[in-house]
Scaffold this active site. Structure first.
Site, PDB file in Angstrom:
ATOM      1  N   ASP A  87       0.877  -1.305   0.043  1.00 46.65           N
ATOM      2  CA  ASP A  87      -0.022  -0.019   0.021  1.00 46.65           C
ATOM      3  C   ASP A  87       0.881   1.521   0.093  1.00 46.65           C
ATOM      4  OD1 ASP A  87       0.523  -0.941   2.541  1.00 46.65           O
ATOM      5  OD2 ASP A  87      -0.535   0.824   3.438  1.00 46.65           O
ATOM      6  N   GLU A 151      -0.218  -1.053   5.828  1.00 46.35           N
ATOM      7  CA  GLU A 151       0.867  -0.398   6.813  1.00 46.35           C
ATOM      8  C   GLU A 151       0.852   1.259   6.724  1.00 46.35           C
ATOM      9  OE1 GLU A 151       4.679   1.599   7.986  1.00 46.35           O
ATOM     10  OE2 GLU A 151       3.716   1.836   6.077  1.00 46.35           O
TER      11      GLU A 151
END
Length: 465
Positions: A87, A151
């Protein structure tokens, strides 16, 4: 064998860069949750692309409900996990070299969102495993690549994964800096409040105050509106100020608005900034303010967070230890409207700190001043001993390829492995290079990406053979 592995990585550099481009082209900023896609379309798409790569290179691939995907080297005893994420943070329209999701290579740098954080390091880890496998190295224990997708927004992907799987005996994440980060300070980020009743003082009142937007940032801007004091008093206080923060004063309909312009910085390194809130509170303390609950509450905050006190001395929590350093404190946000007050601070706590000598002490200090701090425990410090096999092996692999003597480091921030008992951060950035991580024109040096793959391969061989 290591020469063969290095040669494999060198000969597959272009292929590695193309795989990285494939991932970078996918906008994997967290989106709206959809059925079977907890973080939206982009993160699910990038996990699918990574899973296809992992399986295509002969590893056993598994998707954990679109939270993470994994790739196993073999089916033997678990030994090492490599934990990266796919991400990315949101982008702006201010990129100049290329567009965020249109990767290009210019002057030895590959540009695009995620090239440094953390798609580039993830690909380096995948190619390290691929090189070891395709060069015929037999491992007696397993190495697993774990690629997450949340994250940047709290790591709930890991909550899901580790609710199913056990932590490996050793884990590293290539989502930080070389050489090895083995200590991450604890964190206490809490809000505090006060509310008021009764009449305001007949003269000298702070009517409103606002400063800061994020608790983990040293606030660069703050303002207050005061009434019942003269412009001469305000200008005299500004003239006496020695903080280095720039103040301006302007007459408004309600009173005099005082604006403070400081310098932003990360809360884990407050010494690089100039806290506009704390400087403004100190300035207000020099004005002839009346004796009422509101003014006294602001005075209390000023006493607990005096300008320049970055180590919690006034809060009664100043502490330091040899391996993780000193505590830091940052007052990041403060809002006051004459009816209520709310502030939020961020403290990074060394290994010697805990809820008993930090959280309880600050709670008590605030109570003494008439302030109420929200309840809850701190995030404890994270520490993997420097003498451990994991840390020493990673340092040896780093030194072999970088030619630089490596020492384990402590940081005030947290990494992807903060909540893992046996995890450290290892690569791929360095203090010498500003990769524009989270910023415009993010890039990764191609040579560093290739070197990182070799370092990871060496570490895999040392730890899992």
């Amino acid at each position: 064998m290591q020469k063969q592995i290095d040669a494999f990585i060198d000969s597959h550099k272009e292929e590695m860069l193309e795989d990285l481009k494939t991932l970078v082209r996918i906008n994997s900023v967290r989106g709206e949750e959809k059925p079977g896609k907890p973080y939206g379309e982009g993160p699910a798409e990038v996990l699918a692309a990574a899973q296809k790569m992992i399986a295509g290179y002969g590893f056993s691939a598994k998707n954990y409900d679109n939270y993470v995907v994994t790739g196993d080297f073999n089916d033997k005893e678990k030994q090492l996990d490599i934990l990266a994420h796919l991400d990315v943070v949101p982008v702006t329209e201010d990129w100049t070299v290329t567009q965020p999701f249109e990767p290009v290579i210019v002057d030895g740098k590959i540009y695009g969102r995620g090239t440094a954080d953390d798609k580039g390091p993830a690909i380096a880890a995948l190619y390290a495993m691929r090189a070891v496998k395709e060069c015929g190295v037999s491992l007696s224990k397993n190495v697993r690549l774990i690629l997450g997708s949340d994250e940047e927004c709290g790591s709930s992907d890991l909550d899901h994964y580790y609710g199913i799987e056990q932590e490996a005996p050793m884990t590293f994440t290539p989502d930080a800096d070389f050489p090895v980060i083995n200590i991450e300070k604890g964190r206490l980020a809490k809000s505090f409040t006060a509310s008021f009743e009764g009449e305001r003082a007949a003269c000298g009142s702070v009517l409103a105050l606002h400063g800061g937007d994020k608790v983990n940032v040293v606030p660069a801007n703050a303002w207050a509106c005061v009434a019942g004091v003269s412009m001469e008093d305000v200008q005299a206080a500004i003239a006496e100020d020695a903080s280095g923060v720039k103040f301006t004063a302007e007459t408004k309909e309600a009173g005099i608005q005082i604006t403070a312009k400081g310098l932003a910085g990360h809360a884990s390194t407050p010494e690089v900034g100039k806290n506009a809130i704390c400087a403004l509170l100190a300035l207000l303390g020099k004005l002839p303010l009346g004796d009422d609950a509101q003014n006294n509450a602001l005075k209390a905050v000023a006493e607990l967070f005096p300008y320049g006190d970055l180590c919690g001395r006034a809060l009664g929590v100043e502490m330091e230890d040899e391996i993780s350093g000193r505590i830091t404190v940052n007052l990041g946000v403060l809002d006051f409207d004459g009816i209520s007050l709310k502030g939020t601070f961020d403290s990074r706590v060394p290994i010697c700190g805990d809820d008993g000598n930090v959280t309880a002490v600050i709670t008590s200090k605030m109570r003494e001043k008439g302030l109420t701090m929200e309840a809850g425990a701190m995030t404890p410090p994270h520490h993997v001993p420097a003498e451990s096999e994991l840390v020493q092996t990673l340092l040896a692999s780093y030194e072999k390829y970088s030619g630089i003597k490596g020492e384990p480091r402590a940081i005030g921030g947290g990494t992807y492995v903060h909540d893992l008992e046996r995890g450290v951060a290892f690569g791929c950035m360095s203090d010498e290079v500003d990769n524009h991580m989270h910023g415009d024109d993010e890039f990764m040096l191609v040579d560093v990406l290739v070197m990182s793959a070799k370092i990871f391969a060496d570490a895999i061989c040392r730890l899992c053979r």
